[in-house]
Design a protein around this motif. Structure first.
Motif, PDB file in Angstrom:
ATOM      1  N   LEU A  50       0.819  -1.216   0.000  1.00  0.00           N
ATOM      2  CA  LEU A  50       0.000   0.000   0.000  1.00  0.00           C
ATOM      3  C   LEU A  50       0.852   1.264   0.000  1.00  0.00           C
ATOM      4  O   LEU A  50       0.546   2.232  -0.706  1.00  0.00           O
ATOM      5  N   LEU A 268      -5.129   3.951   3.893  1.00  0.00           N
ATOM      6  CA  LEU A 268      -4.852   3.450   2.551  1.00  0.00           C
ATOM      7  C   LEU A 268      -5.579   2.133   2.287  1.00  0.00           C
ATOM      8  O   LEU A 268      -6.031   1.874   1.163  1.00  0.00           O
ATOM      9  N   ALA A 269      -5.707   1.283   3.320  1.00  0.00           N
ATOM     10  CA  ALA A 269      -6.404   0.006   3.171  1.00  0.00           C
ATOM     11  C   ALA A 269      -7.883   0.223   2.872  1.00  0.00           C
ATOM     12  O   ALA A 269      -8.481  -0.492   2.058  1.00  0.00           O
ATOM     13  N   ALA A 272      -8.213   1.606  -0.709  1.00  0.00           N
ATOM     14  CA  ALA A 272      -8.002   0.559  -1.715  1.00  0.00           C
ATOM     15  C   ALA A 272      -9.131  -0.467  -1.742  1.00  0.00           C
ATOM     16  O   ALA A 272      -9.156  -1.333  -2.613  1.00  0.00           O
TER      17      ALA A 272
END
Length: 328
Positions: A50, A268-269, A272
């Motif tokens: 990531l 970010l997880a 995404a």
């Protein structure tokens, strides 16, 4: 007068040449010719890249990586076979099957994720593997790697198939739903589903870390439980080995980054689409066993893991164990 004009023209020419060089150098800061097309799954196997994905998006990497996220491994396999991806982060058994399918056309360059499986329940009577004797365990997918890992651990601890019952569900969300309804249910869940289940129901707990149990059965010097690996098309590897090595360095840095900065990693997880909510990601990331293991250490761990899967069901790894050239 003519000489003065000539000097001015020469000076303008030099300045123009300097400006042109500056423009060209600015455009060559990234090695576009050796950029890699990278495919990753929306799951734990992708969490470790990531930070790399974000750096690439901001133009901060030497190579202009193109990342593509997928929901299923089959999608990535098809793209790799067609040569539309250069690098892919996939389950370890899928990598072995892809090696067989492509006639050795791919190589594994690192292990990116170790064990992500956890036995979740609210039953206080479950504290060790022996406590599963006579119990029912819910998990996803018959003939899958989670089942293979579970049955291997149970067998190594003296439990035969007649000593317990397995109830199969289609998706991890079904197992989580059962746990939400009845905390006494015993469910085998991967991350981040295990963490999400715990946050939804305070009566639940992690009774057994399957990764730790695997290592215990292997003993000192044995193999770790492997979940995900990174593979590269052999043609790309041979033509752009420097780019692959650069990717491995970037990958290692990215793994360290997310483990050191969980807040950014969680954001970010979610962005995404790997995890639905940041609180779940914050708790789940440290339990996903994100790594970047290469070389002999990678080969030793992965080959031992594939041998276990081969003994359980050879079809899980494409019918046979991969050759030595499978390991970079």
């Amino acid at each position: 007068m003519e000489r003065r004009c000539s000097r001015k023209s020469a000076l303008r020419g030099v300045l123009g040449a300097i400006l042109l060089c500056a423009v060209l150098l600015a455009g060559c800061g990234r090695k576009e010719a050796e950029s890699g097309r990278v495919g990753a799954l929306k799951g734990p196997t992708s969490m470790g890249v990531l930070f790399l994905m974000e750096r690439a998006r901001q133009g901060q990497t030497d190579y202009a990586y193109e990342f593509q996220m997928a929901v299923g491994a089959d999608e990535l396999l098809a793209l790799m076979v067609k040569g539309e991806l250069d690098i892919a982060l996939v389950p370890a058994n899928v990598a072995a099957a892809l090696y067989q399918r492509t006639g050795g056309g791919i190589a594994v360059v690192d292990i990116n994720t170790l064990g992500v499986l956890y036995l979740v329940t609210g039953d206080e009577g479950i504290a060790e593997v022996e406590d599963l004797r006579g119990r029912t365990i819910c998990l996803t997918g018959k003939g899958t790697t989670p089942e293979a890992a579970l049955k291997y651990i149970l067998e190594e601890n003296g439990l035969g198939e007649d000593d317990y019952t397995v109830e199969y569900k289609t998706e991890a969300t079904e197992v989580a739903a059962l746990l939400a309804e009845d905390p006494d249910v015993i469910g085998l869940l991967p991350q981040p589903f295990a963490t999400a289940a715990l946050l939804q129901n305070e009566a639940l707990r992690i009774a057994l870390d399957v990764n730790a149990e695997w290592e215990r059965t292997q003993g000192e010097g044995g193999s770790a439980l492997v979940t995900g690996v990174t593979v590269v098309r052999r043609e790309f590897l041979e033509e752009h080995e420097d780019a692959v090595r650069d990717f491995l360095e970037e990958h290692g840095s990215s793994v360290r980054g997310i483990l050191e900065d969980l807040g950014t990693g969680a954001a970010l997880a979610v962005e995404a689409g790997i995890v639905a909510k940041e609180p779940v990601a914050l708790e789940a990331i440290p339990k996903c066993n994100l790594v970047c293991v290469t070389g002999e250490e990678m080969k030793k761990a992965l080959s031992a893991y594939l041998e276990v899967l081969y003994g359980f069901d050879a079809a899980l790894i494409g019918g046979s164990l991969p050759g030595e050239d499978f390991y970079y």
